[in-house]
Design a protein around this motif. Sequence first.
Motif, mmCIF file in Angstrom:
data_model
loop_
_atom_site.group_PDB
_atom_site.id
_atom_site.type_symbol
_atom_site.label_atom_id
_atom_site.label_comp_id
_atom_site.label_asym_id
_atom_site.label_seq_id
_atom_site.Cartn_x
_atom_site.Cartn_y
_atom_site.Cartn_z
ATOM 1 N N ARG A 115 0.824 -1.219 0.000
ATOM 2 C CA ARG A 115 0.000 0.000 0.000
ATOM 3 C C ARG A 115 0.854 1.264 0.000
ATOM 4 O O ARG A 115 0.357 2.350 0.294
ATOM 5 C CB ARG A 115 -0.936 -0.036 1.207
ATOM 6 N N ASP A 116 2.125 1.127 -0.295
ATOM 7 C CA ASP A 116 3.037 2.272 -0.300
ATOM 8 C C ASP A 116 3.011 3.062 1.011
ATOM 9 O O ASP A 116 3.083 4.297 1.023
ATOM 10 C CB ASP A 116 2.742 3.216 -1.478
ATOM 11 N N LEU A 117 2.914 2.316 2.099
ATOM 12 C CA LEU A 117 3.032 2.951 3.409
ATOM 13 C C LEU A 117 4.467 2.787 3.928
ATOM 14 O O LEU A 117 4.860 3.367 4.926
ATOM 15 C CB LEU A 117 2.047 2.318 4.397
ATOM 16 N N ALA A 118 5.226 1.958 3.258
ATOM 17 C CA ALA A 118 6.647 1.749 3.568
ATOM 18 C C ALA A 118 7.355 1.466 2.251
ATOM 19 O O ALA A 118 6.702 1.201 1.241
ATOM 20 C CB ALA A 118 6.810 0.567 4.532
ATOM 21 N N GLY A 119 8.689 1.539 2.300
ATOM 22 C CA GLY A 119 9.464 1.220 1.094
ATOM 23 C C GLY A 119 9.771 2.460 0.272
ATOM 24 O O GLY A 119 9.425 3.588 0.650
ATOM 25 N N ASP A 120 10.403 2.235 -0.890
ATOM 26 C CA ASP A 120 10.918 3.339 -1.698
ATOM 27 C C ASP A 120 9.858 4.331 -2.153
ATOM 28 O O ASP A 120 10.126 5.519 -2.270
ATOM 29 C CB ASP A 120 11.611 2.786 -2.959
ATOM 30 N N ASP A 121 8.655 3.826 -2.464
ATOM 31 C CA ASP A 121 7.632 4.731 -2.985
ATOM 32 C C ASP A 121 6.647 5.164 -1.908
ATOM 33 O O ASP A 121 5.518 5.547 -2.215
ATOM 34 C CB ASP A 121 6.846 4.025 -4.103
ATOM 35 N N ALA A 122 7.070 5.068 -0.677
ATOM 36 C CA ALA A 122 6.124 5.329 0.416
ATOM 37 C C ALA A 122 5.593 6.756 0.368
ATOM 38 O O ALA A 122 6.328 7.703 0.064
ATOM 39 C CB ALA A 122 6.802 5.078 1.753
ATOM 40 N N VAL A 123 4.310 6.876 0.655
ATOM 41 C CA VAL A 123 3.653 8.171 0.743
ATOM 42 C C VAL A 123 4.363 9.031 1.800
ATOM 43 O O VAL A 123 4.882 8.513 2.782
ATOM 44 C CB VAL A 123 2.150 7.957 1.072
ATOM 45 N N GLN A 124 4.412 10.346 1.533
ATOM 46 C CA GLN A 124 5.165 11.224 2.432
ATOM 47 C C GLN A 124 4.260 12.248 3.101
ATOM 48 O O GLN A 124 3.263 12.673 2.532
ATOM 49 C CB GLN A 124 6.227 11.963 1.620
ATOM 50 N N ALA A 125 4.677 12.641 4.303
ATOM 51 C CA ALA A 125 3.988 13.733 5.001
ATOM 52 C C ALA A 125 5.053 14.750 5.393
ATOM 53 O O ALA A 125 6.240 14.531 5.151
ATOM 54 C CB ALA A 125 3.278 13.191 6.230
ATOM 55 N N PHE A 126 4.619 15.850 5.989
ATOM 56 C CA PHE A 126 5.587 16.850 6.428
ATOM 57 C C PHE A 126 6.148 16.410 7.793
ATOM 58 O O PHE A 126 5.392 16.267 8.749
ATOM 59 C CB PHE A 126 4.887 18.208 6.548
ATOM 60 N N PRO A 127 7.462 16.172 7.871
ATOM 61 C CA PRO A 127 8.029 15.683 9.135
ATOM 62 C C PRO A 127 7.983 16.757 10.222
ATOM 63 O O PRO A 127 8.070 17.944 9.909
ATOM 64 C CB PRO A 127 9.477 15.360 8.780
ATOM 65 N N TYR A 128 7.854 16.330 11.457
ATOM 66 C CA TYR A 128 7.838 17.278 12.583
ATOM 67 C C TYR A 128 8.839 16.813 13.632
ATOM 68 O O TYR A 128 9.171 15.631 13.694
ATOM 69 C CB TYR A 128 6.419 17.410 13.161
ATOM 70 N N PRO A 129 9.323 17.764 14.463
ATOM 71 C CA PRO A 129 10.365 17.412 15.435
ATOM 72 C C PRO A 129 9.869 16.422 16.484
ATOM 73 O O PRO A 129 8.731 16.536 16.968
ATOM 74 C CB PRO A 129 10.697 18.742 16.119
ATOM 75 N N GLY A 130 10.703 15.459 16.819
ATOM 76 C CA GLY A 130 10.372 14.465 17.843
ATOM 77 C C GLY A 130 11.463 14.411 18.891
ATOM 78 O O GLY A 130 12.334 15.271 18.925
ATOM 79 N N THR A 131 11.379 13.407 19.751
ATOM 80 C CA THR A 131 12.397 13.254 20.797
ATOM 81 C C THR A 131 12.700 11.769 20.936
ATOM 82 O O THR A 131 12.065 10.942 20.310
ATOM 83 C CB THR A 131 11.851 13.704 22.175
ATOM 84 N N ASP A 132 13.643 11.442 21.816
ATOM 85 C CA ASP A 132 13.909 10.052 22.166
ATOM 86 C C ASP A 132 12.657 9.445 22.759
ATOM 87 O O ASP A 132 11.916 10.171 23.422
ATOM 88 C CB ASP A 132 15.010 9.996 23.235
ATOM 89 N N PRO A 133 12.412 8.151 22.622
ATOM 90 C CA PRO A 133 13.239 7.182 21.920
ATOM 91 C C PRO A 133 12.904 7.103 20.428
ATOM 92 O O PRO A 133 13.494 6.323 19.723
ATOM 93 C CB PRO A 133 12.858 5.864 22.596
ATOM 94 N N HIS A 134 11.921 7.886 19.986
ATOM 95 C CA HIS A 134 11.617 7.885 18.563
ATOM 96 C C HIS A 134 12.607 8.859 17.924
ATOM 97 O O HIS A 134 13.540 9.305 18.556
ATOM 98 C CB HIS A 134 10.140 8.214 18.335
ATOM 99 N N GLY A 135 12.397 9.215 16.684
ATOM 100 C CA GLY A 135 13.449 9.981 16.012
ATOM 101 C C GLY A 135 13.440 11.457 16.332
ATOM 102 O O GLY A 135 12.576 11.966 17.038
ATOM 103 N N MET A 136 14.401 12.157 15.773
ATOM 104 C CA MET A 136 14.508 13.597 15.942
ATOM 105 C C MET A 136 13.518 14.300 15.021
ATOM 106 O O MET A 136 13.158 15.448 15.227
ATOM 107 C CB MET A 136 15.944 14.040 15.625
ATOM 108 N N MET A 137 13.103 13.573 13.960
ATOM 109 C CA MET A 137 12.042 14.043 13.054
ATOM 110 C C MET A 137 11.117 12.859 12.842
ATOM 111 O O MET A 137 11.584 11.726 12.683
ATOM 112 C CB MET A 137 12.623 14.447 11.690
#
Length: 176
Positions: A45-67
């Motif tokens: 469903r293109d939710l992962a992988g090379d053609d994955a759909v994109q959203a606007f990234p937002y700042p995060g914190t540990d333990p998840h990512g910085m974006m």
Amino acid sequence: MPVRSLSILTGCALALSATAVLAQDFGTEEDQDYAAQLWQLMLDRDLAGDDAVQAFPYPGTDPHGMMLETFYTRATVDDHSGALVIKRNYGPQGVTVDQVIGDREQHLGAVTIMFRRGDGYAPETNDWFWAKYLPDGSLDEAPDGTPLAGRAKGCISCHSTADGGDLLFTTNADLN
Ligand code: HEC
């Protein structure tokens, strides 16, 4: 067979299954297979992988990512449909939105998901199935080598502190 010996047998069976559960309550073969099915459907469903759909990234914190990017959808596995929440975790520390948008592949650290597996799968934790994938779809591992799939304790212990009673931090919406 007399009732008393039956109940002794049942008691033994219960004790055995309790030990099995204690020995490994996540990351089993079955959990790994289930996580692989979820990854495949995300690719389809293109939710992962090379053609994955994109959203606007937002700042995060540990333990998840910085974006972070977070997607809310539904998925069906083995005839059961439920909510699927996908979080893409980008790094390293200090990474900017533009760098992530410019080269997602280079910055993607992990994909963490929660899927409402249902059917009494985990009644005390709202039937969520948890998984943490590396960008290639393989499972990340806990420090002791256990694959992070299933009723993953580390995920649950932190997510249990989220408000709203559904172990979700980003929303209190009713996701069935
Ligand atoms: C120490 C706390 C902590 C741990 C451990 C943790 N998370 Fe999270 N998680 C968060 C926070 C905080 C957010 C909200 C981040 C944001 O702003 O988007 C979040 C968000 C998420 C989301 C988006 C849904 C939501 O809750 O809003 C998913 C999916 C997720 N985490 C999966 C996992 C998985 C899978 C694991 C285990 C491998 C895990 N998390 C471990 C704190 C944690």
